[in-house]
Design an enzyme around this catalytic site. Sequence first.
Site, PDB file in Angstrom:
ATOM      1  N   ASN A 111      44.732  24.710  40.706  1.00 54.39           N
ATOM      2  CA  ASN A 111      44.529  24.426  42.126  1.00 54.39           C
ATOM      3  C   ASN A 111      43.204  24.896  42.716  1.00 54.39           C
ATOM      4  OD1 ASN A 111      47.257  23.318  42.655  1.00 54.39           O
ATOM      5  ND2 ASN A 111      47.924  25.386  42.145  1.00 54.39           N
ATOM      6  N   TYR A 112      42.537  25.847  42.079  1.00 53.25           N
ATOM      7  CA  TYR A 112      41.334  26.404  42.696  1.00 53.25           C
ATOM      8  C   TYR A 112      40.092  26.327  41.820  1.00 53.25           C
ATOM      9  CZ  TYR A 112      44.452  28.258  46.256  1.00 53.25           C
ATOM     10  OH  TYR A 112      45.367  28.371  47.264  1.00 53.25           O
ATOM     11  N   LEU A 113      40.237  26.023  40.554  1.00 57.56           N
ATOM     12  CA  LEU A 113      39.091  25.979  39.653  1.00 57.56           C
ATOM     13  C   LEU A 113      38.695  24.541  39.356  1.00 57.56           C
ATOM     14  CD1 LEU A 113      40.121  28.777  37.113  1.00 57.56           C
ATOM     15  CD2 LEU A 113      38.632  28.964  39.118  1.00 57.56           C
ATOM     16  N   SER A 156      45.545  29.359  39.638  1.00 60.45           N
ATOM     17  CA  SER A 156      44.122  29.152  39.918  1.00 60.45           C
ATOM     18  C   SER A 156      43.552  28.044  39.046  1.00 60.45           C
ATOM     19  CB  SER A 156      43.345  30.450  39.691  1.00 60.45           C
ATOM     20  OG  SER A 156      43.581  30.965  38.399  1.00 60.45           O
TER      21      SER A 156
END
Length: 772
Positions: A729-731, A726
């Site tokens: 890639n997502y934060l 995360s």
Amino acid sequence: MGGEKDALKDKNAKHKVTKLKRPNDYEVAGPDGDTTAKPKRPKEETPNGEIQKVKTQKAKKLESPSNSRESDDGNFTTKEKGVKKKRKRSKDEPVDVPASDKIKVSDDGNFTTKEKGVKKNRKGIKDEPVDVPASDKINSNTKRQHSVEEESDGEPWKKKAKKKTETDVKIEEGEQPPPKKTKKTKEEIKEARELKIRQKEEEEQKRWRWWEEDKYEAGVKWRFLEHKGPYFPPNYQPLPDDVHFFYKGNSVKLSLAAEEVAVFFAQMLDHEYTTKKIFRDNFFADWSQVMTHEERLLIKDLDKCDFGEIHAMHKAKVEEKKNMSKEDKLVLKEASQKIVEEFGYCLLDHHRERIGNFKIEPPGLFRGRGEHPKQGMLKKRIRPEDVIINCSKESSIPVPPAGHHWKEVRHDNTVTWLASWTENIQGAIKYVMLNANSKLKGEKDWEKYEVARKLKTHVDGIRKQYLEDMKSREMHIRQRAVALYFIDKLALRAGNEKEEGETADTVGCCSLRVEHITLHTHLDDDECVVEFDFLGKDSIRYYNKVPVISKVFKNLKLFMENKDPGDELFDRLTTTMLNKHLSSLMPGLTAKVFRTYNASITLQQQLKELTNDSMLNDAEKLLGYNRANRAVAILCNHQRAPPKTFEQSMANLQAKIDAKKEQLALTKTELKQAKKDAKKDSSNKKLQLLVEKKEAAVKRCKEALMKLQVQATDREENKQIALGTSKLNYLDPRISVAWCKRMGVPIEKIYNKTQRDKFAWAIDMTEIDFEF
């Protein structure tokens, strides 16, 4: 025979008799037993004929009869510093022992001495001469040095002499003892620190600050691209003649192709994969395909195959690599660096950029994640004829390996890959891409997070819309609304269509089946609970019990009516339909954007709740950050198996905590005593300074203990949660950078060097008041 021995001794032996300090205040016994005061040092003749002075020992030390013991088995013992030592005397070894009424010589040539509390026992050898000086009392501070010729085992009398002998041997062999480590001076430490700062500044100056330049027109990724192509793994090397493969106990010489695949299996024998039936069946099926006709007729049962010698060879190579010398490792490192310099960089718009995965994966056995149905299948060797090259027309076209050619050469500046090929296991296209810290990757990340930020202004309207759609008369709209609810609230992936049996049985939101959910009207004090249990991406199990609103619960009941467990839950919905609807709600919106938005907004909210300015040290702040990150990882179902060394590492950490607690208790005691002493003599400045010093030591111990305890808590909580996925890639990295600046936490504590390079654009542009 005796003359030869005497000649040999005269030629080689160098006997050093211990020099003993002469007592000043004690009387010593003469040769006849008469007592005289402060006599001159006695002299005695060594077996070489040399005259050696012997310092006498203090009488007080040897007055107790327990100081020496007589040995009856031809050995002698001495006591020195509480250590008991015993050694056999070599044949014809001369003995030089002070004559004393406290040292007794047995009839068989053995004797016992006691010196400095260490008990030493040495066995006398037949015909060994015993030389006893005329003295009863010997100085207790005696240091006896022996350098005796040894005809058998070559062992000296004492450990010190042994060490000296070993050192002498090293010097004779031309080996130099390792140089002593010298502590760096303050000036050297300062220079090293300044050099590191200068190097960092130079690196920053050289960095391509692409985020400050104007963007290219839509669709264009680059204007110039030049590279050397991918690096291919070396060809297979046949097994040595002394390593065999056996079938039914008989040695079988395999063809080169079959032998290579057999080696792949042998290398994995100590892994649990090779015990799984599906892995073994898939391997044997693919192995049979590369065998010759004769080999297929012979080898029909994997259980009767013996890969033991091949496996042993592999293990030996692994151990050999582990035990390589620094010089050999340096040679390998230099060779690897040459490959990186040639193939690991490209010119992108005339800027030198690092390539991420320039090495083509070597052939081997496919493992997959979880219980993948294709595990054990053969990943075939990729050849230049399988590879498509992408570069600019003006650049130098990469040269393929000798005797080969590329499948195709393209000049497409609307894509970011440099080379591509199709792998044989799942038919997926593999790409050679630029490194994570390159312009192309950085721009893609930046755009992704900007789209997610835009969703913040649309999300309320989208949520209102899908709640209304749950009452729609059209079934596909209702299903789309419930699926969107799951994607929004649970960060589920959309899921993609795939052919039955081609890949692992993994599903996403749109491909959920009836068997994957269970409805509970009441469960654990909650109402309308949906229990999820399915395999998500990479065969990672998703298991969750979630209370939902009544609209969702009622619709799910409706969707499940008259359906078998294997039927699709959303049978009127596809991923394509869902993404088309999302893009109509906001340009660029996909299910992944929803996932990125929810992950980033959750991190920002959790950081506000779990961290504040009252936190005193970085360890406490980092624990709060990791807990916020963990909340995101749980939301996104980023799980991992506990590391194999977890229990041991936790035990080691607990031992450090216990030791630090003991140190803190001791430091507090010392502080208490220092305060008492300072109170008694308040005018003594040294005592006051000592109190300050002890207070500082207590403070340091407390901080160190807290740091270890926080580390233990953090490690335990992260045992089965993967924070890295995360975070990378997502934060949105700007959330973390702004938090670091507000909390005074070095960015190095959050991102390592590679991650800082990846997010250089965010670190450079983010202000302290950034809000996602």
